[in-house]
Scaffold this motif. Sequence first.
Motif, PDB file in Angstrom:
ATOM      1  N   UNK A 218      12.034  41.908 -10.940  1.00 35.20           N
ATOM      2  CA  UNK A 218      10.748  42.471 -10.526  1.00 35.20           C
ATOM      3  C   UNK A 218      10.113  41.615  -9.438  1.00 35.20           C
ATOM      4  N   UNK A 219      10.216  40.303  -9.592  1.00 30.51           N
ATOM      5  CA  UNK A 219       9.693  39.403  -8.564  1.00 30.51           C
ATOM      6  C   UNK A 219      10.452  39.552  -7.252  1.00 30.51           C
ATOM      7  N   UNK A 220      11.763  39.698  -7.361  1.00 28.88           N
ATOM      8  CA  UNK A 220      12.575  39.837  -6.152  1.00 28.88           C
ATOM      9  C   UNK A 220      12.156  41.070  -5.360  1.00 28.88           C
ATOM     10  N   UNK A 221      11.863  42.163  -6.056  1.00 26.32           N
ATOM     11  CA  UNK A 221      11.433  43.388  -5.387  1.00 26.32           C
ATOM     12  C   UNK A 221      10.119  43.185  -4.641  1.00 26.32           C
ATOM     13  N   UNK A 222       9.280  42.251  -5.129  1.00 22.67           N
ATOM     14  CA  UNK A 222       7.988  41.987  -4.488  1.00 22.67           C
ATOM     15  C   UNK A 222       8.089  40.924  -3.402  1.00 22.67           C
ATOM     16  N   UNK A 223       9.310  40.417  -3.200  1.00 18.15           N
ATOM     17  CA  UNK A 223       9.505  39.425  -2.154  1.00 18.15           C
ATOM     18  C   UNK A 223       9.444  37.988  -2.620  1.00 18.15           C
ATOM     19  N   UNK A 224       9.335  37.778  -3.933  1.00 17.33           N
ATOM     20  CA  UNK A 224       9.329  36.415  -4.460  1.00 17.33           C
ATOM     21  C   UNK A 224       8.277  36.221  -5.529  1.00 17.33           C
ATOM     22  N   UNK A 225       8.173  34.993  -6.005  1.00 21.73           N
ATOM     23  CA  UNK A 225       7.216  34.672  -7.056  1.00 21.73           C
ATOM     24  C   UNK A 225       7.476  33.291  -7.612  1.00 21.73           C
ATOM     25  N   UNK A 226       6.900  33.045  -8.769  1.00 21.18           N
ATOM     26  CA  UNK A 226       7.015  31.736  -9.429  1.00 21.18           C
ATOM     27  C   UNK A 226       7.327  31.948 -10.906  1.00 21.18           C
ATOM     28  N   UNK A 227       8.289  31.208 -11.399  1.00 25.84           N
ATOM     29  CA  UNK A 227       8.568  31.122 -12.836  1.00 25.84           C
ATOM     30  C   UNK A 227       8.303  29.686 -13.265  1.00 25.84           C
ATOM     31  N   UNK A 228       7.439  29.517 -14.255  1.00 31.68           N
ATOM     32  CA  UNK A 228       7.134  28.183 -14.783  1.00 31.68           C
ATOM     33  C   UNK A 228       7.523  28.143 -16.255  1.00 31.68           C
ATOM     34  N   UNK A 229       8.434  27.252 -16.593  1.00 43.57           N
ATOM     35  CA  UNK A 229       8.907  27.106 -17.969  1.00 43.57           C
ATOM     36  C   UNK A 229       8.312  25.857 -18.603  1.00 43.57           C
ATOM     37  N   UNK A 230       7.662  26.026 -19.751  1.00 39.63           N
ATOM     38  CA  UNK A 230       7.112  24.883 -20.478  1.00 39.63           C
ATOM     39  C   UNK A 230       8.248  24.247 -21.263  1.00 39.63           C
ATOM     40  N   UNK A 231       8.751  23.133 -20.747  1.00 41.02           N
ATOM     41  CA  UNK A 231       9.918  22.474 -21.326  1.00 41.02           C
ATOM     42  C   UNK A 231       9.487  21.454 -22.387  1.00 41.02           C
ATOM     43  N   UNK A 232       8.775  20.401 -22.010  1.00 36.74           N
ATOM     44  CA  UNK A 232       8.355  19.302 -22.882  1.00 36.74           C
ATOM     45  C   UNK A 232       9.145  18.045 -22.548  1.00 36.74           C
ATOM     46  N   UNK A 233       8.485  16.899 -22.723  1.00 33.09           N
ATOM     47  CA  UNK A 233       9.177  15.625 -22.509  1.00 33.09           C
ATOM     48  C   UNK A 233      10.299  15.418 -23.508  1.00 33.09           C
TER      49      UNK A 233
ATOM     50  N   UNK B 193       7.109  21.069  -8.205  1.00 32.20           N
ATOM     51  CA  UNK B 193       8.336  21.553  -8.839  1.00 32.20           C
ATOM     52  C   UNK B 193       8.443  21.098 -10.287  1.00 32.20           C
ATOM     53  N   UNK B 194       7.920  19.923 -10.586  1.00 29.55           N
ATOM     54  CA  UNK B 194       7.892  19.388 -11.949  1.00 29.55           C
ATOM     55  C   UNK B 194       6.460  18.964 -12.248  1.00 29.55           C
ATOM     56  N   UNK B 195       5.927  19.422 -13.366  1.00 29.96           N
ATOM     57  CA  UNK B 195       4.538  19.156 -13.716  1.00 29.96           C
ATOM     58  C   UNK B 195       4.492  18.371 -15.021  1.00 29.96           C
ATOM     59  N   UNK B 196       3.837  17.229 -14.977  1.00 32.13           N
ATOM     60  CA  UNK B 196       3.596  16.406 -16.167  1.00 32.13           C
ATOM     61  C   UNK B 196       2.086  16.422 -16.398  1.00 32.13           C
ATOM     62  N   UNK B 197       1.598  17.269 -17.334  1.00 32.13           N
ATOM     63  CA  UNK B 197       0.182  17.628 -17.351  1.00 32.13           C
ATOM     64  C   UNK B 197      -0.727  16.804 -18.256  1.00 32.13           C
ATOM     65  N   UNK B 198      -0.310  15.610 -18.638  1.00 36.14           N
ATOM     66  CA  UNK B 198      -1.152  14.806 -19.523  1.00 36.14           C
ATOM     67  C   UNK B 198      -0.767  13.336 -19.355  1.00 36.14           C
ATOM     68  N   UNK B 199      -1.624  12.409 -19.790  1.00 36.14           N
ATOM     69  CA  UNK B 199      -1.348  10.987 -19.563  1.00 36.14           C
ATOM     70  C   UNK B 199      -0.034  10.501 -20.167  1.00 36.14           C
ATOM     71  N   UNK B 200       0.283  10.939 -21.390  1.00 37.46           N
ATOM     72  CA  UNK B 200       1.521  10.475 -22.022  1.00 37.46           C
ATOM     73  C   UNK B 200       2.746  10.955 -21.251  1.00 37.46           C
ATOM     74  N   UNK B 201       2.752  12.224 -20.863  1.00 38.23           N
ATOM     75  CA  UNK B 201       3.923  12.733 -20.144  1.00 38.23           C
ATOM     76  C   UNK B 201       4.070  12.068 -18.785  1.00 38.23           C
ATOM     77  N   UNK B 202       2.953  11.761 -18.139  1.00 37.15           N
ATOM     78  CA  UNK B 202       3.035  11.068 -16.844  1.00 37.15           C
ATOM     79  C   UNK B 202       3.678   9.698 -17.012  1.00 37.15           C
ATOM     80  N   UNK B 203       3.277   8.953 -18.041  1.00 36.46           N
ATOM     81  CA  UNK B 203       3.857   7.628 -18.285  1.00 36.46           C
ATOM     82  C   UNK B 203       5.343   7.735 -18.624  1.00 36.46           C
ATOM     83  N   UNK B 204       5.682   8.707 -19.476  1.00 33.65           N
ATOM     84  CA  UNK B 204       7.079   8.843 -19.885  1.00 33.65           C
ATOM     85  C   UNK B 204       7.957   9.330 -18.736  1.00 33.65           C
ATOM     86  N   UNK B 205       7.376  10.099 -17.808  1.00 36.05           N
ATOM     87  CA  UNK B 205       8.172  10.555 -16.663  1.00 36.05           C
ATOM     88  C   UNK B 205       8.576   9.378 -15.781  1.00 36.05           C
ATOM     89  N   UNK B 206       7.703   8.390 -15.679  1.00 29.66           N
ATOM     90  CA  UNK B 206       8.035   7.194 -14.904  1.00 29.66           C
ATOM     91  C   UNK B 206       9.172   6.428 -15.574  1.00 29.66           C
TER      92      UNK B 206
END
Length: 240
Positions: free
Chosen positions: A118-133, A209-222
Amino acid sequence: MNIQEKSVLITGANRGIGAEIVRAFLKYGIGKVYAGVRTLSSLPDFNDARVIPVQLDITKPDDVSAAARQIDAVDILLNNAGIMNYTSILTATTAELSADMDVSYYGTVRMMQAFAPLMEKRGGGVIANVVSVVGLASVPGIEGYSASKAALFSATQAARTALKSKNIRVIGVFPGPIDTDMAKNLPLDKASPADAAEDIVKGIIADQEDIYPDPTSKQLSVLWGGNPKGLEQFFAAMAG
């Protein structure tokens, strides 16, 4: 990404971080929010005409197909729905392991398969998956959940490659522990769902492209970025 006049479909929109993501998108001027939920009566009253309830259990192929027919145009798909079983990998039943995988992995992949065309038919879009640390390294006591999020991390990377030529961006969202019912037994400092949701929406707007949305996830991403084994050891130490 300019989200004005855009539409977003959010799964698991009835509580916790999902409900707060709905509110954050409304705050930042989204045009329309499709709020996916297994039981329509559980959806909060967002008091906003832009919110359209959608009956959607992502573990049921018929529900996903029906939602794709109902929502013939969507610019952003935010795969947030999830469950968490507190299990050990050595004692978990097949049913417990399957429950985590059915939502976090198979259900989310099913959503991408249904809505990417459906997104392709509209010319593009965004898919965001909530993965978790915990998709980056396993956490004791929620090992089946960690495995399902690791599978989703891999699927997110695969979809990013497969959809790039179709002008569909695929974003990985890696929250740490959020103060919700699902994470109440995790022995880590927890961020508020509202703060995490706002960071997620701002990250989508900023084309991260990658979102770490809280203080703990930001620290763990480093830690993970510089020493992946160190993150495994950090989580393993939680077992005592």
